[in-house]
Design a protein around this motif. Structure first.
Motif, mmCIF file in Angstrom:
data_model
loop_
_atom_site.group_PDB
_atom_site.id
_atom_site.type_symbol
_atom_site.label_atom_id
_atom_site.label_comp_id
_atom_site.label_asym_id
_atom_site.label_seq_id
_atom_site.Cartn_x
_atom_site.Cartn_y
_atom_site.Cartn_z
ATOM 1 N N ARG A 30 0.854 -1.189 0.000
ATOM 2 C CA ARG A 30 0.000 0.000 0.000
ATOM 3 C C ARG A 30 0.888 1.237 0.000
ATOM 4 N NH1 ARG A 30 -2.518 0.361 6.099
ATOM 5 N NH2 ARG A 30 -0.536 0.422 7.221
ATOM 6 N N ASP A 35 -3.967 6.568 0.382
ATOM 7 C CA ASP A 35 -4.863 5.419 0.465
ATOM 8 C C ASP A 35 -4.332 4.397 1.463
ATOM 9 O OD1 ASP A 35 -6.718 3.460 0.034
ATOM 10 O OD2 ASP A 35 -6.249 3.158 -2.065
ATOM 11 N N GLU A 36 -5.141 4.034 2.425
ATOM 12 C CA GLU A 36 -4.727 3.096 3.465
ATOM 13 C C GLU A 36 -5.010 1.645 3.085
ATOM 14 O OE1 GLU A 36 -4.445 3.854 7.285
ATOM 15 O OE2 GLU A 36 -3.666 5.818 6.765
ATOM 16 N N SER A 37 -5.695 1.401 1.961
ATOM 17 C CA SER A 37 -6.049 0.040 1.583
ATOM 18 C C SER A 37 -4.855 -0.681 0.953
ATOM 19 C CB SER A 37 -7.240 0.052 0.621
ATOM 20 O OG SER A 37 -6.909 0.734 -0.570
ATOM 21 N N TRP A 38 -4.926 -1.997 1.009
ATOM 22 C CA TRP A 38 -3.844 -2.856 0.531
ATOM 23 C C TRP A 38 -4.166 -3.411 -0.848
ATOM 24 C CZ3 TRP A 38 0.664 -3.621 3.239
ATOM 25 C CH2 TRP A 38 0.681 -3.151 4.556
ATOM 26 N N THR A 39 -3.138 -3.540 -1.676
ATOM 27 C CA THR A 39 -3.241 -4.120 -3.007
ATOM 28 C C THR A 39 -2.635 -5.518 -2.973
ATOM 29 O OG1 THR A 39 -3.076 -1.960 -4.063
ATOM 30 C CG2 THR A 39 -2.499 -3.865 -5.417
ATOM 31 N N ASP A 54 -10.044 -5.094 -6.555
ATOM 32 C CA ASP A 54 -10.515 -4.782 -5.211
ATOM 33 C C ASP A 54 -9.332 -4.483 -4.309
ATOM 34 O OD1 ASP A 54 -13.127 -5.303 -6.007
ATOM 35 O OD2 ASP A 54 -13.039 -7.395 -5.337
ATOM 36 N N ARG A 55 -9.539 -3.585 -3.366
ATOM 37 C CA ARG A 55 -8.536 -3.285 -2.347
ATOM 38 C C ARG A 55 -8.983 -3.919 -1.045
ATOM 39 N NH1 ARG A 55 -5.879 -2.259 -6.349
ATOM 40 N NH2 ARG A 55 -5.300 -0.178 -7.001
ATOM 41 N N PHE A 56 -8.066 -4.082 -0.119
ATOM 42 C CA PHE A 56 -8.339 -4.768 1.132
ATOM 43 C C PHE A 56 -8.034 -3.854 2.307
ATOM 44 C CE2 PHE A 56 -7.280 -7.729 -2.182
ATOM 45 C CZ PHE A 56 -8.279 -8.675 -2.083
ATOM 46 N N ALA A 57 -8.849 -3.960 3.358
ATOM 47 C CA ALA A 57 -8.679 -3.112 4.536
ATOM 48 C C ALA A 57 -7.402 -3.442 5.294
ATOM 49 C CB ALA A 57 -9.886 -3.237 5.465
ATOM 50 N N THR A 58 -7.000 -4.723 5.276
ATOM 51 C CA THR A 58 -5.774 -5.143 5.965
ATOM 52 C C THR A 58 -4.964 -6.050 5.054
ATOM 53 O OG1 THR A 58 -6.710 -7.168 6.922
ATOM 54 C CG2 THR A 58 -6.995 -5.119 8.195
ATOM 55 N N GLU A 61 -6.367 -9.593 5.192
ATOM 56 C CA GLU A 61 -7.507 -9.838 4.307
ATOM 57 C C GLU A 61 -7.035 -10.118 2.882
ATOM 58 O OE1 GLU A 61 -10.473 -6.758 4.434
ATOM 59 O OE2 GLU A 61 -10.731 -6.961 6.601
#
Length: 88
Positions: A30, A35-39, A54-58, A61
């Motif tokens: 990330r 942007d705090e979301s993870w790729t 889609d991006r992921f909160a952690t 995830e």
């Protein structure tokens, strides 16, 4: 003035994963600022890349999604010669 590349944080959950004689490299990252979301990105042995839209909160995830697809569709689903419809 030269634009600097954004600083990226890489998750320790990524790395090489091998199954059935095939290896893929899992990358979870990330931007440090913004942007705090993870790729989630998976690269095959030939350099072909699957990047989730889609991006992921952690990062956990993101890794869980990779592992779910690995268990459901197999490691071959990440290989470059797969149809685009299999890509996320």
């Amino acid at each position: 003035m030269i634009d600097e590349a954004p600083e990226i944080e890489v998750s320790p959950l990524g790395g090489a994963v091998a199954r059935n004689g095939m290896t893929v490299h899992v990358e979870i990252y990330r931007l440090v600022e913004g942007d705090e979301s993870w790729t989630l990105e998976v690269t095959d042995h030939e350099g072909g890349s699957t990047v989730w839209e889609d991006r992921f909160a952690t990062d956990k995830e993101a890794y869980d999604e990779f592992y779910r697809m690995l268990e459901t569709d197999g490691i071959q689903s990440f290989l470059e010669d797969q149809p685009e419809s299999r890509r996320h």
